[in-house]
Motif scaffolding. Structure first.
Motif, PDB file in Angstrom:
ATOM      1  N   LEU A   1      73.583  27.841 -26.457  1.00 32.68           N
ATOM      2  CA  LEU A   1      74.659  26.862 -26.469  1.00 32.68           C
ATOM      3  C   LEU A   1      75.966  27.495 -25.989  1.00 32.68           C
ATOM      4  O   LEU A   1      76.366  28.532 -26.509  1.00 32.68           O
ATOM      5  CB  LEU A   1      74.853  26.331 -27.887  1.00 32.68           C
ATOM      6  N   PRO A   2      76.611  26.879 -25.008  1.00 27.20           N
ATOM      7  CA  PRO A   2      77.922  27.395 -24.631  1.00 27.20           C
ATOM      8  C   PRO A   2      78.949  27.022 -25.693  1.00 27.20           C
ATOM      9  O   PRO A   2      78.788  26.024 -26.399  1.00 27.20           O
ATOM     10  CB  PRO A   2      78.223  26.680 -23.303  1.00 27.20           C
ATOM     11  N   ASN A   3      79.989  27.831 -25.788  1.00 29.74           N
ATOM     12  CA  ASN A   3      81.071  27.546 -26.728  1.00 29.74           C
ATOM     13  C   ASN A   3      80.569  27.330 -28.157  1.00 29.74           C
ATOM     14  O   ASN A   3      80.959  26.395 -28.845  1.00 29.74           O
ATOM     15  CB  ASN A   3      81.880  26.328 -26.242  1.00 29.74           C
ATOM     16  N   LEU A   4      79.692  28.225 -28.573  1.00 22.19           N
ATOM     17  CA  LEU A   4      79.137  28.157 -29.923  1.00 22.19           C
ATOM     18  C   LEU A   4      80.200  28.604 -30.923  1.00 22.19           C
ATOM     19  O   LEU A   4      80.722  29.698 -30.826  1.00 22.19           O
ATOM     20  CB  LEU A   4      77.920  29.082 -29.998  1.00 22.19           C
ATOM     21  N   ARG A   5      80.507  27.747 -31.888  1.00 22.93           N
ATOM     22  CA  ARG A   5      81.586  28.085 -32.813  1.00 22.93           C
ATOM     23  C   ARG A   5      81.166  28.172 -34.266  1.00 22.93           C
ATOM     24  O   ARG A   5      81.893  28.682 -35.107  1.00 22.93           O
ATOM     25  CB  ARG A   5      82.719  27.068 -32.657  1.00 22.93           C
TER      26      ARG A   5
END
Ligand code: ADP
Ligand code: ZN
Ligand code: ZN
Length: 752
Positions: free
Chosen positions: A331-335
Motif C-alpha cells: 500500500l502506498p502512503n501506509l500510515r
C-alpha cells in the motif's frame, strides 16, 4: 565509446533474483530504463547461466569499482510489486530471523507476482470539474467530441474505460488530451480486479453498519493515536481494553481518519476465517467512504491474490484486512497498522521465515514513520513489558461499553465435584443447572473445550500402555463419528482397536473426553436442546463456520460447543453463560507460556458472555482451581497476573526478559540426531564461549512426529543480531549432515 554527455558510470541497480538470490546483486541499467527504473519493480537479470526474475532492490546503487557488471535484461512491467519500505523490512527480516532474502520474498510476495504475471492495466477516465453551462454550450459548437465526452462522463458513477470510450463513442485521443489539459477530466490507471472487495465474507455474518458515539475512554484512545498520526513519526500503541470495551470502534475511527486524509491502513487479525464478524463490521463501517477493503485470506485463488496485490499497489484499494501476511501489503502512503488480538500465537509463522506478524508490523511502521496499534484484552507479556517500559504508548479501556458488567466467574473444583457426581463426570452440577436455566429462559450458552474427538486415549490395564501413533509420540484419539483412532499430529487414522495392539488384551478402555463426547453427554441430559458443534472435524467446508455462527445469532441453536475456533472475537448479545469444561488443558502444556496461555484463553472465552443487555456468567471447571491464571482471570486482574508471571520469567531469564531462540534438530535416525546436536553445542561453546545461555540439547515435548526424531536447544540471549552473527557462519560450516535437518526459530512461540 567515450560518453559525450559527461556520464562516466552507467547506472547501477541492486536486484534480488528470486532463483537463488539469498541477497541483492548489482547490475548495470540499460540506457532505456535509466530514467524510469524504480525500486520494487520486477526485472529479469542474468544469474549464473540463467536469467531470473527479481525485484529492483536499490536504485540508484553504488557503482562497484573495477567490476564489469552484467546488465538488467528487461523490465517485466512498470507497476512496482513492492514498496521501498517493504524492501527494507524484508532485509531486516532476513537478518533478524536468520534466513536468505529469497526465502523472505517467498513469503512477502504472492506466487503469481513472483512468476511475473502481468497485470491487465486499464486507463480510466473520470470527470473532475465539469464546465459551466455556458462554456459547455460553446463547447458543443466548437468541439462537439469534447462535449460528448463530458456528457458521457457526467452520467457515470464510476471511472470509465478509456479504450472502451474510444471504441464505443469514437472519441479520439486529442479530445481526451484537451480536456485533461483543461483540468476537467483526469486519467487514472486501474487494474482489472477479479476479487472482490465483496467476497464471501460479506455474507453469512453481516453486522449492523451504524457507528456508535464513542465513549470517553474510546475518544481518549483515538486522540492519543491521532496525535501519533499527525506527528508523522513512528509510535507504537498498546490498546489494552477489556473484552467488550469497544476496541473495534477505536480501530475503525482511526482507519477512517487515515482514509479521509488519503492514506492507507493495514488491519491484522489472527485468522480471517475465524473472525468473520470483525471483517464484516470493518467493511460495513468503511463503506460510506468509498474505500475498497481487500480481505486477504487463505481461500483466495492465486489470480485473486494477484489482482488484489496490484489493486493495492496502484492505490485502488487502501485498506487490507488479513492474517499475518497482510503485513506486507504494497500500500502506498501506509500510515496505520492495527494488530488486533496481538497476543495470539497464530501471528507467528510456523515455517521459514518464522516471523512474528506483530513484531514485523511494529518494524514496518517504524521504517515508515507510521502508527502501529496493538490491541488486546490480554496483551502478550512481551508487549506489556514494552508498554510499561514506555517504549509503547499505553491506552487503557478498563470498562465495557455502556457500563455493562463484566461476567461473574464461578470456579468449580472438579476434585470435589467428582465425589458428588452420579453418572457423567464431564459437566459439573452447576454447569448443568446453568444450561437448564438458559434453555428455560431461551438465552444462549457457549461451551468451550479445547480438545476435539471423542475420547483422548486408549489405555490397556494389562500392559499399562496408552496406544500411540506408530509414527508420532502421542496417543491416538477416538473419533466416534466413524469409529477411528486418529493421530492429531500427523492425521494418521485407523479402525479403532478393540484389543490392545501390544498384548492383545481385550480389556482396553478409552479414557478422557473431547468435544464429541461432550456433545453426546448434552444430548443425553437435554435431548431437545439444539447444539452446534464447532471444531476442525465439523468445519471442513469453508462457508459452514460463518453459516453456523449466523444461525446461532438468529437463535436457531441454543448452544455452541467448540474448540478454540470459538474463543476469539465473537459478539453474540444473547449469550449469558459460558462454560469452560477443562481449564487445566492449557495449564498442562509443556511450555513456559502455559500460565499465560491459560489466562488469555480463560479471559477471552469468558469475554463472550454478557455482551448484550443481559448479564453473563462464566463457569470454569478445574482440578487446579487455586492456580494463578485461574485466580487472576476470575478477578479480571491482568496487571496482577502480568506482575506475578513476569517475576517468574525473569527468575529463569525467559522471555520477555531475554529472547528465546529455539534450535530444532530432526531426522529419522535418533542416534544421529543426538550425535549432531551434541557435537554442535560443543563446537558453539568452544568457539563462542558465553555467547548465549544454552539449554539442551533435550528431546522436544513431541519427541517424534512422522518418524522424525526431534531434539531442541534453547539459546537465551539479550541481542538476537549479535548472537546470530556468531551462530550463522558457524552453522553454515558445521551443519552439513544430510539426514539431520536443523531449524532456527527466533522468538519461538511454539516450544512443542
Ligand atoms: P472489543 O473488541 O473490545 O471486545 P467490540 O469492539 O466488539 O469490543 O465492542 C463490543 C460491543 O459494543 C459491540 O457490539 C459494539 O458494537 C458495541 N459498541 C462499541 N462502541 C460502542 C459505543 N461507544 N457505544 C455503544 N456501543 C458500542
Ligand atoms: Zn496391552
Ligand atoms: Zn502421528
Amino acid at each position: 565509446m567515450p560518453d559525450l554527455f559527461g556520464e562516466t558510470e552507467p547506472g547501477v541497480a541492486e536486484v534480488v533474483p528470486f532463483d537463488g538470490g539469498a541477497r541483492a546483486y548489482s547490475y548495470s541499467v540499460p540506457a532505456a530504463l535509466k530514467d524510469t527504473l524504480q525500486v520494487g519493480q520486477l526485472v529479469r537479470v542474468p544469474l549464473g547461466g540463467r536469467v531470473s526474475l527479481g525485484v529492483v532492490w536499490k536504485y540508484p546503487a553504488e557503482p562497484l569499482v573495477g567490476t564489469k557488471l552484467r546488465s538488467i535484461v528487461v523490465l517485466e512491467h512498470e507497476q512496482p510489486v513492492m514498496t521501498p519500505d517493504c524492501c527494507k523490512l524484508a532485509e531486516w527480516m532476513a537478518g533478524y530471523y536468520g534466513c536468505g532474502l529469497n526465502s523472505v520474498l517467498e513469503t512477502v510476495l504472492p506466487a503469481a507476482v513472483r512468476k511475473g504475471v502481468r497485470p491487465v492495466l486499464r486507463r480510466m477516465l473520470s470527470l473532475i470539474t465539469p464546465p459551466e453551462a455556458e462554456a459547455l454550450a460553446k463547447m458543443r459548437r466548437k468541439a462537439p467530441r469534447q462535449a460528448q465526452l463530458i456528457d458521457f462522463l457526467s452520467a457515470q458513477a464510476e471511472p470509465a474505460d478509456r479504450a472502451k470510450i474510444a471504441a464505443d463513442l469514437g472519441i479520439g485521443p486529442s479530445a481526451v488530451a484537451a480536456l485533461i489539459a483543461a483540468g476537467m477530466i483526469k486519467e487514472v490507471t486501474s487494474v482489472q480486479w477479479r476479487v472482490a472487495y465483496d467476497d464471501p465474507f460479506s455474507e453469512g455474518e453481516t453486522v449492523a453498519a451504524a457507528g456508535h458515539i464513542l465513549n470517553p475512554e474510546q475518544l481518549a484512545a483515538v486522540a492519543s493515536v491521532t496525535e501519533t498520526l499527525d506527528s508523522k513519526a513512528f509510535r507504537a500503541h498498546l490498546l489494552h481494553g477489556v473484552t467488550g470495551s469497544g476496541k473495534t470502534e477505536v480501530y475503525v475511527a482511526l482507519i477512517r481518519k487515515v482514509i479521509a486524509e488519503g492514506g492507507s491502513a493495514i488491519f491484522l487479525v489472527p485468522e480471517v476465517a475465524l473472525t468473520p464478524q470483525t471483517v464484516g463490521r470493518l467493511r460495513s463501517r468503511l463503506a460510506d467512504l468509498g474505500a475498497k477493503v481487500v480481505v486477504w485470506h487463505s481461500h483466495l485463488s492465486a489470480g485473486e491474490r494477484f489482482d488484489a496485490w496490484m489493486a493495492m499497489s496502484l492505490g485502488q484499494a487502501r485498506v487490507v484486512v488479513g492474517a499475518r501476511s497482510a503485513v506486507f501489503a504494497p500500500l502506498p502512503n501506509l500510515r496505520l497498522i492495527v494488530v488486533d488480538e496481538e497476543h495470539e500465537p497464530s501471528f507467528k509463522q510456523g515455517e521459514t521465515p518464522m516471523y512474528h506478524g506483530r513484531d514485523v508490523a511494529v518494524m514496518r511502521a517504524s521504517l515508515l514513520g507510521a502508527a502501529c496499534v496493538l490491541g488486546s484484552a490480554t496483551p502478550s507479556l512481551e508487549t506489556w513489558k514494552n508498554a510499561t517500559a514506555d517504549r509503547y504508548v499505553l491506552n487503557t479501556m478498563p470498562k465495557r461499553v455502556d457500563d455493562r458488567p463484566m461476567p461473574a466467574f464461578r470456579i468449580i473444583d472438579m476434585r470435589r465435584e467428582i465425589l458428588h457426581s452420579k453418572g457423567q463426570h464431564i459437566l459439573s452440577r452447576e454447569l448443568v443447572e446453568g444450561i437448564r436455566e438458559r434453555l428455560q429462559k431461551r438465552e444462549q450458552s457457549i461451551l468451550f473445550l479445547n480438545r476435539r474427538g471423542h475420547s483422548r486415549s486408549l489405555v490397556c490395564p494389562d500392559c499399562g500402555e496408552a496406544v500411540q501413533c506408530a509414527r508420532c509420540s502421542v496417543s491416538l484419539t477416538l473419533h466416534r463419528t466413524n469409529d477411528t483412532a486418529r493421530c492429531h499430529l500427523c492425521n494418521h487414522q485407523e479402525r479403532a482397536p478393540v484389543v490392545c495392539p501390544q498384548c492383545r488384551s481385550p480389556k482396553v478402555r478409552w479414557k478422557g473426553y473431547g468435544t464429541q463426547k461432550v456433545e453426546e453427554t448434552i444430548a443425553q441430559l437435554f435431548p431437545r436442546a439444539k447444539v452446534a458443534r464447532i471444531d476442525a472435524d465439523t468445519m471442513g467446508k469453508k462457508d459452514l463456520f460463518r453459516q453456523v455462527l449466523s444461525d446461532f445469532r438468529a437463535g436457531k441453536y441454543d448452544m455452541l460447543l467448540g474448540t478454540q475456533m470459538i474463543a476469539k472475537g465473537l459478539d453474540f448479545p444473547r449469550v449469558t453463560l459460558v462454560g469452560i469444561i477443562d481449564a487445566d488443558l492449557s495449564l498442562q502444556l509443556p511450555d513456559f507460556r502455559a500460565a499465560e496461555r491459560t489466562f488469555q484463553l480463560l479471559t477471552q472465552v469468558a469475554g463472550r458472555a454478557g455482551r448484550g443487555q443481559l448479564e453473563g456468567v462464566v463457569v470454569v471447571q478445574s482440578f487446579q482451581p487455586a492456580s494463578d491464571p485461574i485466580q487472576f482471570a476470575k478477578r479480571m486482574d491482568f496487571q496482577g497476573f502480568a506482575a506475578a508471571e513476569l517475576g517468574k520469567r525473569s527468575e529463569f531469564g525467559y522471555p520477555p526478559e531475554r529472547h528465546l531462540i529455539r534450535h530444532i534438530f530432526r531426522g529419522r535416525n535418533a542416534e544421529k540426531v543426538h550425535f549432531v546436536a551434541e557435537a554442535w553445542v560443543k563446537e558453539l561453546e568452544r568457539l563462542h564461549p558465553g555467547v548465549a545461555e544454552i539449554r539442551g540439547p533435550a528431546p522436544c515435548p513431541f519427541e517424534k512426529i512422522q518418524d522424525q526424531h526431534r531434539l531442541h536447544i534453547w539459546y537465551l540471549v539479550s541481542g538476537v543480531k549479535t548472537f546470530l552473527g556468531a551462530l550463522l557462519p558457524l552453522r553454515a560450516k558445521f551443519l552439513r549432515e544430510e539426514d539431520v535437518i536443523d531449524v532456527i526459530d527466533v522468538d519461538a512461540q511454539d516450544c512443542a
